[in-house]
Design a protein around this motif. Sequence first.
Motif: not given
Length: 222
Positions: A122-135
């Motif tokens: 799974p590659q969720p787009p957010k974690w708390g207040d942060y946007d997540l970018e997946w490589i």
Amino acid sequence: MVKRVWTTEDFRKWLSASGLSSPQLAVVLEVSERTAKRLRAGEVGIKDQMAARAQEWLGRSRTTTGRDAELVDSYAAQADWADLCAAYPNAHLAGMQSAIARGWTSANSHGFRQLAQPQRMPQPPKWGDYDLEWIVGLDLPWGVEVREDVDGRAYRVASAERTLLDLAANEALFGEDDVGECYHGAFFLSESAPSRATLLQHAKSRGLDDLVGHYLRNHARV
């Protein structure tokens, strides 16, 4: 000196910190995947030989040393990387995040975090207040350092060589100028320069030797 006696708790802490999947754990400990799954579930105990392999692997993973290590471990504590790695147990900080922590670039992380992990997770787009970018994480666990920040909390980050390789591989995401700045910083701002041989070896295995060679020639001439 390698500690030859490991308690069950020692092993559980290492297993949690390592980020290894069951197949990867099997390779590291030189056991079957079935045994690796039973170890993970706590159904069998850790033998001294397995503990020694685990500790040796942990030591080998920590390729950043000296002032460079102090810099990245300090940044990790400020950026709560340990919490992020705990939330995504098979992921590690990667790409521009690793480059920023190593002081290679003037870029700012702002409200994002970049991670890599085995494919199809799974590659969720957010974690708390942060946007997540997946490589995309290929050839794992090569090039993943299992470290402790200055507060003694475990986290995982791409090694210097893996960071440079991932930056080149994701040039379209980061931009040629920013990737070039990171290559320059890696070889001119680090206390210990990354291994060109290791970088080129893994670049070749992924068909990226020409691209990585371009960045080395144009931004990392010594």
